[in-house]
Design an enzyme around this catalytic site. Structure first.
Site, PDB file in Angstrom:
ATOM      1  N   HIS A  17      48.581 -20.134 -28.813  1.00 12.85           N
ATOM      2  CA  HIS A  17      47.871 -19.071 -30.138  1.00 12.85           C
ATOM      3  C   HIS A  17      48.446 -19.502 -31.568  1.00 12.85           C
ATOM      4  O   HIS A  17      47.319 -19.622 -31.652  1.00 12.85           O
ATOM      5  CB  HIS A  17      50.093 -18.351 -30.073  1.00 12.85           C
ATOM      6  CG  HIS A  17      50.066 -17.340 -28.521  1.00 12.85           C
ATOM      7  ND1 HIS A  17      51.540 -17.718 -27.942  1.00 12.85           N
ATOM      8  CD2 HIS A  17      49.462 -16.458 -28.379  1.00 12.85           C
ATOM      9  CE1 HIS A  17      51.392 -16.838 -27.251  1.00 12.85           C
ATOM     10  NE2 HIS A  17      50.409 -15.735 -27.412  1.00 12.85           N
ATOM     11  N   LYS A  41      55.596  -4.748 -21.465  1.00 14.31           N
ATOM     12  CA  LYS A  41      56.135  -5.970 -20.819  1.00 14.31           C
ATOM     13  C   LYS A  41      58.482  -6.359 -21.366  1.00 14.31           C
ATOM     14  O   LYS A  41      58.095  -6.492 -22.412  1.00 14.31           O
ATOM     15  CB  LYS A  41      55.619  -7.246 -21.380  1.00 14.31           C
ATOM     16  CG  LYS A  41      53.988  -7.219 -20.711  1.00 14.31           C
ATOM     17  CD  LYS A  41      53.598  -8.855 -21.299  1.00 14.31           C
ATOM     18  CE  LYS A  41      52.069  -8.392 -21.950  1.00 14.31           C
ATOM     19  NZ  LYS A  41      51.211  -9.897 -22.534  1.00 14.31           N
ATOM     20  N   ARG A  90      41.182 -17.598 -23.195  1.00 11.59           N
ATOM     21  CA  ARG A  90      41.287 -17.923 -22.465  1.00 11.59           C
ATOM     22  C   ARG A  90      40.013 -18.771 -21.155  1.00 11.59           C
ATOM     23  O   ARG A  90      39.744 -20.025 -21.357  1.00 11.59           O
ATOM     24  CB  ARG A  90      42.961 -18.019 -22.090  1.00 11.59           C
ATOM     25  CG  ARG A  90      43.414 -18.419 -22.988  1.00 11.59           C
ATOM     26  CD  ARG A  90      45.079 -18.096 -21.955  1.00 11.59           C
ATOM     27  NE  ARG A  90      44.747 -16.165 -22.000  1.00 11.59           N
ATOM     28  CZ  ARG A  90      46.009 -15.637 -21.614  1.00 11.59           C
ATOM     29  NH1 ARG A  90      47.393 -16.825 -21.552  1.00 11.59           N
ATOM     30  NH2 ARG A  90      46.519 -14.577 -22.129  1.00 11.59           N
ATOM     31  N   SER A 128      52.449 -17.266 -22.130  1.00 13.59           N
ATOM     32  CA  SER A 128      53.771 -17.424 -22.300  1.00 13.59           C
ATOM     33  C   SER A 128      54.262 -17.583 -21.166  1.00 13.59           C
ATOM     34  O   SER A 128      55.761 -18.160 -20.741  1.00 13.59           O
ATOM     35  CB  SER A 128      53.991 -16.167 -23.209  1.00 13.59           C
ATOM     36  OG  SER A 128      53.613 -16.538 -25.267  1.00 13.59           O
TER      37      SER A 128
END
Ligand code: ADP
Length: 160
Positions: A17, A41, A90, A128
């Site tokens: 990030h 989430k 990514r 994460s």
């Protein structure tokens, strides 16, 4: 004034990030990081914890700030007079979802554009979730998260 928002969960912020934030901060006049409040989430860190970790990481970037937001990303952008949404890519696996979101946001607000930064290769596998998995089992996380996050993660997992 080219102002962008960078929305996400940041639970917690990783070096991936931060890489995107640094590069966006160079490309734009101003970047506002938006921590999504109503994420589907379940989160490990509270909103305040996530905000304070990010603030500790962006002290050397005067054109970057952090806010919370609820609801749609385009509304958050508009409220902040931003016409650009920053996202990180990514791998190919991110592409389909990100493309759909970018097109949706552009369709809702034709003035809104999404700019993608491709991650530096060393962080391409980082998320994460992966970092929390590594930290939970007591492994070294210093290559994956910024310094201020290391201590907070260790404290969090000690109390689990
Ligand atoms: P979200 O729940 O919106 O995906 P995240 O906090 O997981 O929130 O991610 C926010 C943004 O940062 C997304 O665009 C994601 O692709 C990007 N991102 C996450 N990890 C990395 C990384 N290692 N390198 C580059 N971009 C990343």
């Amino acid at each position: 004034m080219a102002r962008a928002i960078y929305p996400g969960s940041f639970d917690p912020i990783t070096l991936g990030h931060l890489d995107i934030i640094r590069r966006a901060a160079k490309a734009m006049d101003e970047v506002i990081i938006g921590i999504l409040k109503n994420s589907k989430k379940t989160s490990t860190f509270t909103l305040e914890e996530r905000k304070s970790m990010i603030e500790a990481c962006i002290q050397d970037m005067p054109n970057v700030s952090v806010k919370f937001f609820d609801g749609m990303t385009v509304d958050f952008a508009r409220e902040n007079n931003a016409h650009v949404i920053v996202r990180g890519l990514r791998a190919v696996s991110d592409f389909e979802y990100e493309m759909q979101m970018a097109q949706t946001n552009h369709s809702i607000d034709p003035d809104m554009d999404t700019i993608f930064f491709t991650t530096s290769l060393e962080y391409a596998f980082l998320s994460s979730t992966i970092v929390k998995e590594i930290g939970f089992y007591g492994k070294d996380i210093s290559r994956y998260v910024p310094e201020p996050v290391i201590k907070m993660m260790q404290e969090k997992f000690r109390s689990v």
